[in-house]
Every structure is written in C-alpha cells, then in structure tokens.
Design an enzyme around this catalytic site. Structure first.
Site, mmCIF file in Angstrom:
data_model
loop_
_atom_site.group_PDB
_atom_site.id
_atom_site.type_symbol
_atom_site.label_atom_id
_atom_site.label_comp_id
_atom_site.label_asym_id
_atom_site.label_seq_id
_atom_site.Cartn_x
_atom_site.Cartn_y
_atom_site.Cartn_z
ATOM 1 N N PHE A 1 -2.029 8.964 10.638
ATOM 2 C CA PHE A 1 -2.998 7.945 11.039
ATOM 3 C C PHE A 1 -4.047 8.587 11.939
ATOM 4 C CE2 PHE A 1 -0.050 3.935 10.792
ATOM 5 C CZ PHE A 1 -0.085 4.005 9.415
ATOM 6 N N HIS B 1 2.835 15.025 0.629
ATOM 7 C CA HIS B 1 3.068 14.035 1.684
ATOM 8 C C HIS B 1 3.724 12.814 1.053
ATOM 9 C CE1 HIS B 1 2.662 12.311 5.606
ATOM 10 N NE2 HIS B 1 1.901 11.314 5.175
ATOM 11 N N GLU C 1 -3.906 11.548 -2.527
ATOM 12 C CA GLU C 1 -3.373 12.915 -2.448
ATOM 13 C C GLU C 1 -3.442 13.586 -3.812
ATOM 14 O OE1 GLU C 1 0.355 15.466 -0.578
ATOM 15 O OE2 GLU C 1 0.630 13.321 -0.958
ATOM 16 N N CYS D 1 1.853 11.321 11.578
ATOM 17 C CA CYS D 1 2.754 11.892 10.576
ATOM 18 C C CYS D 1 2.420 13.332 10.206
ATOM 19 C CB CYS D 1 2.764 11.010 9.335
ATOM 20 S SG CYS D 1 3.168 9.293 9.725
ATOM 21 N N HIS E 1 10.381 8.273 5.178
ATOM 22 C CA HIS E 1 9.267 8.916 5.896
ATOM 23 C C HIS E 1 9.641 9.065 7.366
ATOM 24 C CE1 HIS E 1 5.505 10.237 7.193
ATOM 25 N NE2 HIS E 1 4.713 9.250 6.835
ATOM 26 N N LYS F 1 10.315 12.625 0.337
ATOM 27 C CA LYS F 1 10.412 11.324 1.013
ATOM 28 C C LYS F 1 11.067 10.279 0.118
ATOM 29 C CE LYS F 1 6.465 11.776 4.197
ATOM 30 N NZ LYS F 1 5.930 13.103 3.807
#
Length: 417
Positions: free
Chosen positions: A404, A308, A319, A168, A345, A340
C-alpha cells in the site's frame, strides 16, 4: 555475470521461516511442493460478526521455546515469530556467531504493521481499566522496529540495524537493503526479512471494512486463488521469513552451504493510489527492470518468477501486465506462481518467506504451484504453474512484492557459478 564485476557478491546461506505451513524451511518447502494449503477458520478471536473468517494462522507455536518467558510477556507476537525465524535461519546457515566480529553482523527485520496484538490489548485496558493500568512495555512492544532490535540483542549482532516499513513490500525491501549493506562493506553478514502477526479482531475489522479480503469462508483451503477468474480477495496469513546473507568470500572461507546468490534489487513507487496498483503496471515494471539490470541479468535468463499474486482482482491483473511489459515474448515461457495460494498473505513478512522459497527453487530444481487455479482469467494468461509443482532446473529467479502506498520491490536470485 554481475553488472559490476568488482562488486561484492552476496550469498544466501541460511533460511528461517515460521508459517501456517510449518516451522522451519524443510516442512515449509515440502508443503509448498505438495500444494498444501495452510488456510483454515480463524481461531484467534470470535469471527461471528466478520465478513472474512479465515486465515493462515501459525498454530502449535510456543514462543517460550525460543525466548525467556519474561521476554515473551514483554514483546508482541510479531517479535516472537521474528526471533524464532532468525534463530532457525542462523542454525540453517551453520554460522557460529560467537566467532564472528559482532560489528560485522547486522539485522534488518521489518513489519508492515508491528505489534497489532499489543495495540489491541492495551487499547482495551485503557478503555476498561484506565491509563494507569497501561503496560510500561506497551510502546517498545508495538513499534515496528522492535523485532530487529530484539533479534540483535538475542544474537549479539552489533552491526547495522533498522527496520523498513513499506506495507507488503517490507521484507523484500529489508532483504534488498541488506544486499546493499554487504556490498558497501558495512557488514559481512546480514540477518534480513520480515515478521507479521495481524490476525486479530482489529486487524480483520480494518481489512474487512476495505472489502479487501476473501469471503469464501465455507471453503478455507480454496479461498486464496491468485490469477483465477473467481478470486475475490486476499486471505490473511501470519509468520516470519528470515534470510542469512553473507559476503560470498566470507561464506566460502568458512565452508558454508550456499543456496544461491542474491544478485539484484530495486525499489520503485507507483505514485498513483494509496491501495490500488498502477493499472498500467509502470511502477512494478520499473522495479523489475532495474533489479534485472542490477543483477546483470537478461529477462530471458529468468526461469521462474515468484509473483506477489495476492488473489485480489486488481493486483493479479496488473502484475501480469507488468510482467508482460518487462519480459516481452519470454513472459509466455516464464514459470510464474504465487505461494500465497497456500500460505495466505503475510503482509510485511511476505517477501521473507517468498525469498526463502526462491532460494529453494534454485537449490532443489523444483517450482511450487499456484493452487486453486481452476478457471482461467483472460486478463491473467501466463503460465502460473497451476495446481501441481514442477521439476525444473532454474538458474535465475525474480520475486516481486508490492505495498500500500504504491511501494514496489523486486529481487533477483541466481545460481552460484
């Protein structure tokens, strides 16, 4: 001022997006400011046996409007979306590629997963009809670098061309590396971003098995709720986001409309866990701090942070912690939102559409909201611009993307002086 005054400055001159909120930068931006959700029940496959049944699908998309029908059949949906977004970005920039030196025009377009439609459909062919029925276009269609290659063929760009695959964080890494490519003089123009089309049965089965996705199926538009106490997982989106980056002098010489400057980039790794962010936010803090330093930007100069913000319990908490670590007292004065909440996402394409949103924030003097923010979480206690857009003149913006594998990317955009 830049951290190195002699360093080539890089302008953002074109934005192209294909999302569940609209095709083209203006429909997308208008929907963001209106706080409209692009999330609905998934129609691409039968979701009856899936725990998550919702997503941000790009509907009303006709790939043949952007590509020859033969090329449409030979390429995966993620490539279709990338070609459309790239053409839109070039059109928005006003670039006449026919008059540019093609060796000075490069393409970095990545995908976190690549041709998921092709993988799924060709696996079905193999098991139902045998190996002799597999398409000769299967491999070139599914590999994650093909969107970058096809866009270069389509636009005649013969400069640097490759794809980064970092889950991502993919699109943000592609945009950041494009910045570096222009700085080193390898290209005058870069077409950079990401594309993803993983709303398939196989894609959903994998993420549902991980228990990563929201199961708020009866309320699709309210399911993606970053930083809200009731968040229960991310909502899948699909689409593409592409930026046109140019050597600032090159852009000015041709009289380009300039949205802003891309002035800082950094990447880091948590080196902690394959899917869970570092609980102390150390990797992301490192990326943000280095991106600010690369831009020659003090933390207190950042007026808006595009988070994010995936709507998962861990990501949003960690975050927030990282932002506090980097920005100190300024974190409380910083506007921070997750788009998002409206788009879902987009995995490897997330950084592309979110960078486009950042450029518009600077150009338009408005900040998109985090919708569905209803119940504050004590662990997420910053200003997330809840539910309604805000008019604000912002001169510097930072955006984060995490992938990831613990991969982090941060970008800094600034108003042109």
């Amino acid at each position: 001022m830049a951290s190195n005054p002699s360093q080539t400055r890089v302008a953002v001159t074109g934005l192209g997006v294909v999302t569940s909120l609209g095709i083209g930068i203006d429909p997308f931006w208008d929907a963001l400011l209106a706080g409209r959700s692009g999330i609905d029940r998934v129609t691409a496959f039968d979701t009856a046996e899936f725990t998550s049944k919702i997503g941000g699908e790009v509907r009303e998309f006709d790939a043949t409007a952007w590509m020859d029908p033969k090329e449409v059949r030979r390429n995966d949906r993620y490539t279709h979306l990338a070609v459309a977004a790239s053409r839109l970005a070039v059109e928005d920039s006003g670039l006449e590629l026919a008059t540019e030196n093609p060796e000075q025009v490069g393409v970095y377009i990545g995908s976190g997963i690549g041709g998921m439609y092709t993988i799924e459909s060709q696996a079905r062919v193999l098991f139902e009809r045998g190996p002799r029925k597999i398409s000769p276009f299967m491999i070139p269609s599914l590999i994650a670098n093909m969107a970058s290659g096809i866009v270069a063929i389509d636009l005649g760009a013969r400069g640097p061309n490759y794809s980064i695959v970092s889950a991502c964080a993919t699109a943000a890494h592609c945009i950041g590396e494009a910045l570096k490519t222009i700085r080193t003089g390898e290209a005058k123009v870069m077409i950079a971003g990401g594309s993803e089309a993983a709303i398939t049965a196989l894609g959903y089965a994998g993420f549902c098995s991980m228990k990563a996705m929201s199961t708020r199926n009866d309320e699709p538009t309210r399911a993606s709720r970053p930083f809200d106490r009731g968040r229960d997982g991310f909502v899948m989106g699909e689409g593409a986001g592409i930026l046109i980056l140019e050597d600032l002098e090159h852009a000015r010489a041709r009289g380009a409309r300039i949205y802003c400057e891309l002035s800082g980039y950094a990447a880091s790794c948590d080196a902690y866990h394959i899917t869970q962010p570092d609980p102390e936010g150390r990797g992301l803090s490192l990326a943000m701090g280095r991106a600010l330093a690369d831009a020659g930007c003090r933390p207190e100069e950042i007026g808006y942070l595009n988070a994010h913000g995936t709507s998962t319990p861990y990501n949003d908490k960690f975050e927030t912690l990282a932002v506090k670590s980097v920005f100190g007292d300024h974190a409380r004065r910083l506007m921070m939102s997750s788009t998002k909440s409206m788009t879902g996402h987009l995995l490897g394409a997330a950084g592309g559409i979110e960078s486009a949103a950042c450029a518009k924030v600077i150009a338009e003097g408005a900040v998109p909201p985090t919708i569905n923010y209803e119940e504050p979480d004590p662990d997420c206690d910053l200003d997330y611009v809840p539910n309604e857009a805000r008019q604000a003149k912002v001169r510097a913006v930072l955006t984060n993307n995490l992938g990831f594998g613990g991969q982090n990317a941060s970008l800094v955009f600034r108003a042109i002086d």
